[in-house]
Scaffold this motif. Structure first.
Motif, PDB file in Angstrom:
ATOM      1  N   TYR A  50      -0.639  29.866  -6.258  1.00 47.77           N
ATOM      2  CA  TYR A  50      -1.172  29.704  -4.614  1.00 47.77           C
ATOM      3  C   TYR A  50      -2.653  30.180  -4.276  1.00 47.77           C
ATOM      4  CZ  TYR A  50       0.317  33.334  -0.685  1.00 47.77           C
ATOM      5  OH  TYR A  50       0.525  33.275   0.979  1.00 47.77           O
ATOM      6  N   ASP A  51      -2.775  30.293  -2.928  1.00 46.78           N
ATOM      7  CA  ASP A  51      -4.148  30.978  -2.737  1.00 46.78           C
ATOM      8  C   ASP A  51      -5.676  30.765  -3.818  1.00 46.78           C
ATOM      9  OD1 ASP A  51      -6.084  31.925  -0.918  1.00 46.78           O
ATOM     10  OD2 ASP A  51      -5.205  33.443  -1.077  1.00 46.78           O
ATOM     11  N   PHE A  52      -6.057  29.714  -4.335  1.00 46.35           N
ATOM     12  CA  PHE A  52      -6.890  29.476  -6.024  1.00 46.35           C
ATOM     13  C   PHE A  52      -7.636  28.300  -5.256  1.00 46.35           C
ATOM     14  CE2 PHE A  52      -5.411  25.322  -8.652  1.00 46.35           C
ATOM     15  CZ  PHE A  52      -5.359  25.182  -7.460  1.00 46.35           C
ATOM     16  N   GLN A  53      -8.563  28.620  -3.712  1.00 44.40           N
ATOM     17  CA  GLN A  53      -9.158  27.195  -4.108  1.00 44.40           C
ATOM     18  C   GLN A  53     -10.880  28.078  -3.584  1.00 44.40           C
ATOM     19  OE1 GLN A  53      -9.514  26.572   0.866  1.00 44.40           O
ATOM     20  NE2 GLN A  53      -7.036  27.296   0.492  1.00 44.40           N
ATOM     21  N   ASP A  54     -10.888  29.461  -4.284  1.00 45.51           N
ATOM     22  CA  ASP A  54     -12.165  29.428  -4.718  1.00 45.51           C
ATOM     23  C   ASP A  54     -11.577  29.071  -6.041  1.00 45.51           C
ATOM     24  OD1 ASP A  54     -13.307  31.241  -2.963  1.00 45.51           O
ATOM     25  OD2 ASP A  54     -12.288  32.780  -3.894  1.00 45.51           O
ATOM     26  N   ARG A  55     -10.931  29.009  -6.595  1.00 43.59           N
ATOM     27  CA  ARG A  55     -11.021  28.948  -8.397  1.00 43.59           C
ATOM     28  C   ARG A  55     -10.855  27.077  -8.429  1.00 43.59           C
ATOM     29  NH1 ARG A  55     -10.763  28.879 -13.145  1.00 43.59           N
ATOM     30  NH2 ARG A  55      -9.226  28.324 -14.355  1.00 43.59           N
ATOM     31  N   ILE A  56     -10.665  26.130  -7.322  1.00 43.35           N
ATOM     32  CA  ILE A  56     -10.532  24.874  -7.341  1.00 43.35           C
ATOM     33  C   ILE A  56     -12.381  24.664  -6.981  1.00 43.35           C
ATOM     34  CG2 ILE A  56     -10.340  22.974  -5.717  1.00 43.35           C
ATOM     35  CD1 ILE A  56      -7.259  24.224  -4.816  1.00 43.35           C
ATOM     36  N   GLY A  57     -12.354  25.413  -5.923  1.00 43.92           N
ATOM     37  CA  GLY A  57     -14.260  25.012  -6.785  1.00 43.92           C
ATOM     38  C   GLY A  57     -15.040  25.060  -7.656  1.00 43.92           C
ATOM     39  N   LEU A  58     -14.293  26.332  -8.369  1.00 42.08           N
ATOM     40  CA  LEU A  58     -15.572  26.557  -9.663  1.00 42.08           C
ATOM     41  C   LEU A  58     -15.169  25.027 -10.368  1.00 42.08           C
ATOM     42  CD1 LEU A  58     -15.237  29.965  -9.972  1.00 42.08           C
ATOM     43  CD2 LEU A  58     -17.065  29.060  -9.850  1.00 42.08           C
ATOM     44  N   LEU A  59     -13.849  24.751 -10.683  1.00 38.33           N
ATOM     45  CA  LEU A  59     -13.002  24.155 -11.418  1.00 38.33           C
ATOM     46  C   LEU A  59     -13.726  22.455 -10.714  1.00 38.33           C
ATOM     47  CD1 LEU A  59      -8.972  24.097 -12.082  1.00 38.33           C
ATOM     48  CD2 LEU A  59     -11.202  24.593 -13.593  1.00 38.33           C
ATOM     49  N   ILE A  60     -14.230  22.190 -10.044  1.00 42.47           N
ATOM     50  CA  ILE A  60     -14.791  21.141  -9.316  1.00 42.47           C
ATOM     51  C   ILE A  60     -16.552  21.242 -10.102  1.00 42.47           C
ATOM     52  CG2 ILE A  60     -15.665  19.754  -7.314  1.00 42.47           C
ATOM     53  CD1 ILE A  60     -13.133  20.553  -5.314  1.00 42.47           C
ATOM     54  N   VAL A  61     -16.759  22.036  -9.545  1.00 42.58           N
ATOM     55  CA  VAL A  61     -18.287  22.116 -10.160  1.00 42.58           C
ATOM     56  C   VAL A  61     -17.950  22.027 -11.499  1.00 42.58           C
ATOM     57  CG1 VAL A  61     -19.985  24.420 -10.501  1.00 42.58           C
ATOM     58  CG2 VAL A  61     -19.707  23.424  -8.666  1.00 42.58           C
ATOM     59  N   LYS A  62     -16.903  22.366 -12.088  1.00 41.83           N
ATOM     60  CA  LYS A  62     -17.369  22.860 -13.755  1.00 41.83           C
ATOM     61  C   LYS A  62     -17.468  20.844 -14.372  1.00 41.83           C
ATOM     62  CE  LYS A  62     -14.330  25.044 -16.478  1.00 41.83           C
ATOM     63  NZ  LYS A  62     -13.709  24.205 -17.687  1.00 41.83           N
TER      64      LYS A  62
END
Ligand SMILES: NC(=O)c1ccc[n+]([C@@H]2O[C@H](COP(=O)([O-])OP(=O)(O)OC[C@H]3O[C@@H](n4cnc5c(N)ncnc54)[C@H](O)[C@@H]3O)[C@@H](O)[C@H]2O)c1
Length: 364
Positions: free
Chosen positions: A22-34
């Motif tokens: 829920y509301d984890f778009q910042d985390r999604i960004g980090l996972l995409i980078v990683k």
């Protein structure tokens, strides 16, 4: 964040992960980078989702230093065409997108199907990630790797099987969904209760008020179970050579009803009626008990979905549409029926007279 692994046969596709939160778009960004390095990222979205979430997501990814662009097309099923696919392709070429780039499909089933289709054929395939924003896309269309565009002759007539690298399901997106769009997804969730787990069906019966209120904890549980059921079916039969057809429960008649309404009826509502009709056929064929059929109708009605054919949809128009169904094998149209709630099977065909009887009983 919950993680579900989709295990696929290596010869056909790569296994990947569904992440739910829920509301984890910042985390999604980090996972995409990683986890998904690329020379260029392109968010593909539609004109509604772009304003609601696309531009914000673009900024979040840029803040992480990623080279990212956003492409949008007009929202709606009317855009799921070769013309839009070609227009997107031209823009990808202009942006210098190549096989080391990554597409991010941010939107409902139309965005997911179209982006997946383009990703599967652009330069003989580029990787893509699904970020579904409708309930329908979160529990159904983003999982399983079916991609498509429509042709004037019918829906989804050009398409591929092409799996995303990952699926990120953020429940926050559901807060801006209209009631009709929300119900489209609810109808698919009921389907999972009918084709897989009687326990799930019972949970849905018990939690009608929470589902209607879009209760977050409950939705998280229901979306997770739905994703597990869909991925379980896809793992057994990724390319729909047989078993995967159980996912069409309620859809054969549902699509015919939707088409007979000239697409004025929402997909989920048509599927709801299709499921009631399929339950009725299952009773008449000596499988399901009338009491089970009544439970199905009651749940569907309590969830706010229709249980009777609206006036203006003629029985003959529905039957004509069924005759045109692309899943027909010779003169037989395979129909998914129920032995019991949670136990589906694929019947070879259903008599026209039985279809007429059931549709007649469903008139309002
Ligand atoms: N690939 C598959 O396995 C599969 C399975 C089922 C359906 N589909 C396809 O999915 C498509 C339907 O998908 P859909 O029901 O998501 O429709 P959609 O993508 O058209 O989205 C419905 C509407 O909701 C808007 N929207 C999306 N997210 C929103 C949000 N968070 N808040 C507010 N508005 C939002 C969209 O802009 C659009 O207007 C069909 O083309 C169907 O063929 C594919």
């Amino acid at each position: 964040m919950m993680r579900i692994k989709v295990h696929l046969d290596k010869r056909l596709s790569e296994s990947h992960e569904i992440c739910i939160g829920y509301d984890f778009q910042d985390r999604i960004g980090l996972l995409i980078v990683k986890d998904h390095p690329a020379n260029r990222y392109v968010i593909v979205t539609d004109s509604n989702v772009s304003g609601l979430y696309g531009k914000n997501f673009l900024e979040k990814l840029r803040d992480l230093g990623l080279p990212v662009e956003l492409l949008e097309f007009s929202a709606g099923e009317g855009s799921k065409t070769m013309d839009t696919a070609l227009a997107l392709t031209s823009r990808l070429l202009e942006l210098g997108v190549d096989r080391h780039s990554l597409l991010l499909a941010l939107g409902g089933g139309v965005v997911g199907d179209l982006t997946g289709f383009v990703a599967s054929i652009y330069m003989r395939s580029v990787p893509f990630i699904q970020l579904p924003t409708t309930l329908m896309a979160q529990v159904d269309s983003s999982i399983g790797g079916k991609t498509a565009v429509n042709l004037p002759q019918g829906k989804n007539l050009l398409g591929t099987f092409y799996q995303p690298k990952r699926i990120f399901i953020d429940l926050k997106f559901l807060e801006t969904l209209s009631d009709d769009e929300y119900l489209n997804g609810v109808a698919e969730i009921v389907k999972y209760g009918l084709i897989d787990e009687p326990g799930f069906f019972e949970l849905l019966e018990k939690e009608v008020p929470a589902i209607r209120a879009r209760n977050r904890e409950l939705l998280e549980k229901v979306i997770e179970r739905s994703c597990r059921i869909k991925k379980g079916v896809v793992e057994i039969d990724e390319q729909e050579s047989g078993f995967r057809r159980i996912l069409n429960f309620g859809h054969t008649l549902g699509h015919a009803i939707e088409a007979a309404s000239n697409f004025t009826l929402a997909h989920g509502k048509a599927v709801a009626m299709g499921m009631i009709a399929a339950a009725g056929i299952s009773v008449e064929s000596g499988f399901l008990t009338p009491a089970e059929r009544d439970r199905i109708e009651k749940l569907i009605g309590n969830l706010g979905l229709p249980v009777r054919l609206p006036e203006g949809i003629s029985q003959s128009a529905v039957l004509e549409r069924i005759a045109l169904d692309k899943k027909k094998e010779g003169s037989d149209l395979p129909f998914v029926l129920l032995k019991k709630i949670g136990i589906p099977f694929i019947s070879k065909g259903v008599d026209k007279s039985l279809l007429e009887k059931i549709l007649g009983e469903m008139k309002s």
